[in-house]
Enzyme design. Structure first.
Site, PDB file in Angstrom:
ATOM      1  N   GLU A 180      22.848  43.172 -11.467  1.00 43.47           N
ATOM      2  CA  GLU A 180      22.365  41.934 -10.852  1.00 43.47           C
ATOM      3  C   GLU A 180      22.384  40.771 -11.840  1.00 43.47           C
ATOM      4  OE1 GLU A 180      21.975  41.123  -7.838  1.00 43.47           O
ATOM      5  OE2 GLU A 180      22.320  43.126  -7.046  1.00 43.47           O
ATOM      6  N   GLN A 205      26.047  34.091 -10.825  1.00 47.40           N
ATOM      7  CA  GLN A 205      27.087  33.055 -11.033  1.00 47.40           C
ATOM      8  C   GLN A 205      28.454  33.632 -11.349  1.00 47.40           C
ATOM      9  OE1 GLN A 205      25.767  29.868 -11.079  1.00 47.40           O
ATOM     10  NE2 GLN A 205      23.664  30.193 -11.666  1.00 47.40           N
ATOM     11  N   THR A 206      28.669  34.920 -11.139  1.00 43.31           N
ATOM     12  CA  THR A 206      29.944  35.516 -11.560  1.00 43.31           C
ATOM     13  C   THR A 206      30.477  36.413 -10.442  1.00 43.31           C
ATOM     14  OG1 THR A 206      28.973  35.573 -13.759  1.00 43.31           O
ATOM     15  CG2 THR A 206      31.043  36.717 -13.501  1.00 43.31           C
ATOM     16  N   LEU A 255      31.997  36.722 -20.570  1.00 42.87           N
ATOM     17  CA  LEU A 255      31.368  36.698 -19.240  1.00 42.87           C
ATOM     18  C   LEU A 255      30.630  35.377 -18.975  1.00 42.87           C
ATOM     19  CD1 LEU A 255      31.204  38.701 -16.885  1.00 42.87           C
ATOM     20  CD2 LEU A 255      29.198  39.720 -17.928  1.00 42.87           C
ATOM     21  N   GLY A 256      30.393  34.602 -20.054  1.00 42.83           N
ATOM     22  CA  GLY A 256      29.761  33.285 -19.884  1.00 42.83           C
ATOM     23  C   GLY A 256      28.261  33.358 -19.637  1.00 42.83           C
ATOM     24  N   TYR A 257      27.639  32.184 -19.543  1.00 43.49           N
ATOM     25  CA  TYR A 257      26.181  32.072 -19.332  1.00 43.49           C
ATOM     26  C   TYR A 257      25.444  33.041 -20.271  1.00 43.49           C
ATOM     27  CZ  TYR A 257      27.256  29.490 -15.049  1.00 43.49           C
ATOM     28  OH  TYR A 257      27.720  28.572 -14.142  1.00 43.49           O
ATOM     29  N   TYR A 266      15.309  36.055  -6.563  1.00 47.64           N
ATOM     30  CA  TYR A 266      16.415  36.818  -6.001  1.00 47.64           C
ATOM     31  C   TYR A 266      16.587  38.151  -6.754  1.00 47.64           C
ATOM     32  CZ  TYR A 266      20.868  38.866  -5.464  1.00 47.64           C
ATOM     33  OH  TYR A 266      21.835  39.821  -5.282  1.00 47.64           O
ATOM     34  N   ASP A 316      20.648  35.394  -2.039  1.00 46.89           N
ATOM     35  CA  ASP A 316      21.666  34.852  -2.943  1.00 46.89           C
ATOM     36  C   ASP A 316      22.574  33.944  -2.104  1.00 46.89           C
ATOM     37  OD1 ASP A 316      23.156  36.587  -1.436  1.00 46.89           O
ATOM     38  OD2 ASP A 316      24.187  37.512  -3.128  1.00 46.89           O
ATOM     39  N   CYS A 342      31.575  36.610   6.461  1.00 42.51           N
ATOM     40  CA  CYS A 342      31.043  35.274   6.733  1.00 42.51           C
ATOM     41  C   CYS A 342      31.393  34.342   5.570  1.00 42.51           C
ATOM     42  CB  CYS A 342      29.526  35.365   6.933  1.00 42.51           C
ATOM     43  SG  CYS A 342      28.833  33.869   7.625  1.00 42.51           S
ATOM     44  N   CYS A 389      32.213  40.401  13.206  1.00 48.75           N
ATOM     45  CA  CYS A 389      30.881  40.358  12.577  1.00 48.75           C
ATOM     46  C   CYS A 389      29.840  41.107  13.414  1.00 48.75           C
ATOM     47  CB  CYS A 389      30.461  38.898  12.404  1.00 48.75           C
ATOM     48  SG  CYS A 389      28.810  38.747  11.701  1.00 48.75           S
TER      49      CYS A 389
END
Ligand code: SF4
Length: 357
Positions: free
Chosen positions: A45, A50-51, A88-90, A125, A143, A195, A205
């Protein structure tokens, strides 16, 4: 919203059952879904914030091989964690993950939302996802994917209301013995695969008979557009210093706590080189081999970087350097390199293959 749900009660429960069936048939095979322990769900998680899923998969697998359990992670250094995270950033996620691992290593995994929320890097979240997926507690999640689904189902973009809707979904499902882990992952999966932001596949759906935006024909209007991302432009001028004609090691420096990308290694700037080597400014102690221009996007930063490749002469730049600096081979793995440095070194090696072996 609650009025709407009450009116459609039996239809609503049928919809939840269809959502559960759909997920059992259509779920993607993802490594963190295999043995969803608290440890594995928590790591996944944090990585998924953001990835994209496809980016996270190889990082997750490498990370779990290197740190198979909370004890190993808690006993490792921040440097080791950052080096597995590199690319992976952040990076604040990795630093918080390590701090949290130390706390959990000492006290054990929390079993309730409030205690999870006290830990670094854990928001509403993430707490809901961990508790529902790993412990099957009826905790809501919201999310980006779930928000899009529920926002369309209720034709409403109010975040508070959507949290209430997420709570209503998971608690109602729990009442009907649908596991919170299944319900929440089904909503996420639906947002990720059916979606979609543009042209949602409403025909396939499981929520279609219950979805207000579908019946009005305007799903793409929900959720209403957010503010555009604001980019920060950053100009950097850095130096890749090769020790001398015979020693092809280069100098890197570790970014300090409080600096952007703290804990990651990068190339020094001119001022830093002059501080370490008082005769650097004389210009007779090194020669320029050329320079490259690179552009990188890191989170919300657009970085334009000029990197000078320079080579020292004789023994001037060899030997001991202050703490936080290190001589390395240009292809040294193991240090925590961010994506900007890795791409810079790659381009330098391609542009000057003889100088940087
Ligand atoms: S019916 Fe269409 S808009 Fe509504 S939740 Fe399903 S995919 Fe999204």
């Amino acid at each position: 919203m609650s009025k709407f749900i009450k009116k459609k009660n039996s239809q609503f429960f049928g919809t939840l059952r269809r959502l559960e069936d759909w997920f059992e048939r259509r779920r993607r095979i993802l490594p963190w879904r295999d043995k969803p322990t608290l440890y594995r769900v928590w790591i996944s998680e944090i990585m998924l914030q953001q990835t994209q899923v496809a980016t996270v998969i190889p990082y997750f697998e490498r990370f779990l091989t290197r740190f198979p359990d909370i004890e190993t992670l808690a006993q490792s250094s921040e440097d080791e964690v950052l080096s597995q995270w590199a690319g992976l950033g952040y990076y604040s996620r990795a630093r918080n993950l390590h701090r949290t691992a130390i706390l959990i290593g000492a006290r054990g995994f929390p079993k309730d939302r409030e205690t999870w929320l006290e830990l670094p890097g854990i928001g509403n979240y993430t707490a809901g996802a961990i508790l529902s997926i790993a412990l099957n507690q009826p905790e809501p999640i919201l999310d980006g994917n779930v928000e899009r689904v529920l926002s369309r189902v209720y034709r409403n973009s109010d975040k508070k209301l959507l949290w209430r809707a997420a709570d209503f979904f998971v608690k109602s499902a729990f009442e009907k013995k649908i596991a919170p882990s299944i319900l929440n992952q089904a909503l996420m999966e639906l947002g990720a695969t059916v979606c979609s932001p543009k042209k949602p596949a409403c025909q396939t759906c499981p929520l279609k008979s219950f979805c207000q935006a579908r019946s009005k024909g305007d799903p793409e209007n929900f959720p209403t557009a957010r503010k555009k991302k604001i980019w920060l432009q950053i100009q950097e001028e850095l130096y890749c210093l090769i020790a001398n004609e015979t020693q092809t090691q280069i100098l890197v420096r570790k970014r300090l706590p409080g600096e952007w990308r703290a804990g990651l290694w990068d190339l020094p700037n001119r001022q830093e080189l002059e501080n370490i080597f008082p005769r650097f400014s004389a210009r007779t102690s090194w020669k320029s081999l050329g320079r490259i221009e690179t552009r990188h996007i890191v989170t919300r930063h657009k970085i334009s970087r000029t990197t000078h490749l320079i080579q020292g002469s004789g023994a001037r730049f060899c030997g001991k350097v202050p703490q936080g600096f290190q001589w390395i081979s240009a292809s040294t793995p193991g240090l925590a390199f961010g994506s900007a440095l890795r791409r810079t070194l790659k381009k330098l090696r391609e542009t000057f293959p003889e100088a940087l072996q």
